[in-house]
Design an enzyme around this catalytic site. Structure first.
Site, PDB file in Angstrom:
ATOM      1  N   ARG A  25     -19.606  33.330  40.554  1.00 36.15           N
ATOM      2  CA  ARG A  25     -19.207  32.449  39.383  1.00 36.15           C
ATOM      3  C   ARG A  25     -18.613  32.588  38.325  1.00 36.15           C
ATOM      4  O   ARG A  25     -17.847  32.146  37.932  1.00 36.15           O
ATOM      5  CB  ARG A  25     -20.586  32.390  38.619  1.00 36.15           C
ATOM      6  N   ARG A  29     -18.113  28.211  34.205  1.00 31.47           N
ATOM      7  CA  ARG A  29     -17.724  27.699  32.925  1.00 31.47           C
ATOM      8  C   ARG A  29     -17.291  28.697  31.745  1.00 31.47           C
ATOM      9  O   ARG A  29     -16.939  28.727  30.730  1.00 31.47           O
ATOM     10  CB  ARG A  29     -18.965  27.317  32.820  1.00 31.47           C
ATOM     11  N   ARG A  38     -15.142  19.792  33.211  1.00 31.80           N
ATOM     12  CA  ARG A  38     -17.536  19.715  33.113  1.00 31.80           C
ATOM     13  C   ARG A  38     -17.233  18.247  32.224  1.00 31.80           C
ATOM     14  O   ARG A  38     -18.322  17.854  32.265  1.00 31.80           O
ATOM     15  CB  ARG A  38     -17.652  20.855  32.134  1.00 31.80           C
ATOM     16  N   ASP A  74     -23.589  24.916  45.382  1.00 29.07           N
ATOM     17  CA  ASP A  74     -24.894  25.129  43.849  1.00 29.07           C
ATOM     18  C   ASP A  74     -25.671  25.205  45.181  1.00 29.07           C
ATOM     19  O   ASP A  74     -25.795  24.514  46.097  1.00 29.07           O
ATOM     20  CB  ASP A  74     -25.213  23.773  42.905  1.00 29.07           C
ATOM     21  N   TYR A 151     -37.383  27.183  42.986  1.00 28.05           N
ATOM     22  CA  TYR A 151     -37.424  25.675  42.077  1.00 28.05           C
ATOM     23  C   TYR A 151     -38.152  25.169  42.397  1.00 28.05           C
ATOM     24  O   TYR A 151     -39.002  23.689  41.851  1.00 28.05           O
ATOM     25  CB  TYR A 151     -35.858  25.978  42.006  1.00 28.05           C
TER      26      TYR A 151
END
Length: 341
Positions: A25, A29, A38, A74, A151
């Site tokens: 990652r 973020r 973003r 993703d 998921y």
């Protein structure tokens, strides 16, 4: 030819002066430049717009100079391509409004044409390779079939994925059909990524540790093995299962080039369980990046000593957290670059 091929040499098990370093990652973020993007674009717009995905991929490289880049994307672009709706809700995470709960639901899931449904990822690879100018390798990734199933059945993130596990145990036939569809799609997807230019691929089994060792073999590992078998002659494959120390031996014997290790398994145990002959990647606790920079440098140096500089890729034991100070991430990278035996 890649100018800094340290990462690829470590995956081959070659002798190196220091191990390579990147962070799961790393494109994301914790970076202010990412936060700016973003504010302007929602999550899947960032994933599906090659210009944005490639820019986000190279942001941490510009700032920190890691030894490998990982394409910003993703794992849930796979179910999207398979005609399963996936939304990314702010302050909530992934949300699938029509989760899969029956054999009929599984029958409706398609195995897509990858270029048609995920061509934007290949375009992002082409643009990223142009930006990287062969300075460092580019990694492509996918989620494990089990993690994707979690998921698809749960419909959202979960601490225990009880619905997903219940689906496998009460409707094993439907579960295996879904897992196989995801596996076939993932193999095509990763092969397309390699063809588009990624230099290595990683399979993330983020929720593998939710299963018992016996259930892991049935519902996760045998599908990951199919992926490794299909890809290993085309590009180096890294297998990473969070909480899956019990499967390290199988992972090491799978034909993968490297095995990722989370922070709950010591270097000594990881080397022992994998037989000492395969490249390992990890296992710094992401929350430890909240320690003072001097402490981070000390711990990273000790971690390299524990694993050994060869057949080792320095990384975190899972993705970097969003609130890590920039100078702490810098300390992590710098400690590896400064390492001397």
């Amino acid at each position: 030819m890649i100018k800094n091929d340290l990462f690829l040499r470590a995956l081959k098990g070659e002798t190196v002066d220091r191990p390579p370093v990147w962070m799961m990652r790393q494109a994301g973020r914790y970076l202010p430049e990412f936060m700016e993007l973003r504010k302007k674009y929602d999550f899947f717009t960032r994933c599906q717009t090659p210009e944005l995905a490639s820019e986000i991929t190279v942001q941490p490289i510009r700032r920190y100079g890691m030894d490998a880049a990982i394409l910003f994307s993703d794992i849930l672009v796979i179910p999207q391509a398979m005609d399963i709706e996936v939304q990314m809700k702010p302050n909530f995470g992934p949300y699938l409004p029509s989760p899969i709960r029956s054999l009929e639901d599984v029958d409706r899931v398609v195995i897509p044409d990858i270029q048609e449904s995920l061509g934007y990822v290949m375009d992002a690879i082409t643009m990223t390779k142009e930006k990287l100018e062969d300075e460092i390798p580019l990694i492509g990734f996918a989620g494990s079939p089990w993690t994707i199933l979690c998921y698809c059945v749960e419909g959202q993130g979960s601490k225990s994925f009880d619905k997903a596990r219940g689906f496998c145990f009460t409707q094993p036939e439907a579960a295996h059909q879904l897992l196989q569809k995801i596996t076939d799609t993932t193999i095509s997807y990763l092969k397309a990524k390699v063809k588009a230019g990624v230099n290595a691929v990683q399979v993330f089994d983020s929720w593998g540790g939710m299963l018992s060792p016996v259930d892991y073999q049935e519902f996760s590992w045998k599908y990951i093995q199919q992926i490794v078998d299909a890809l290993k002659d085309e590009a180096p494959v890294i297998v990473f299962g969070k909480g899956c120390w019990f499967a390290l031996r199988e992972m090491a014997q799978s034909g993968a080039s490297a095995v990722g290790v989370d922070w709950t398994c010591s270097a000594q145990n990881a080397r022992y369980l994998t037989g000492g002959k395969i490249t390992l990647q990890g296992n710094f606790d992401p929350a430890r990046l909240l320690s003072p920079p001097a402490k981070i440098k000390e711990m990273v140096t000790q971690m390299i000593r524990d694993f050994g500089k060869d057949r080792y890729v320095v990384n975190l034991g899972h993705g970097i957290l969003p609130h890590i100070p920039l100078e702490n991430a810098q300390a992590f990278i710098d400690a590896v670059k400064a390492y001397k035996e």
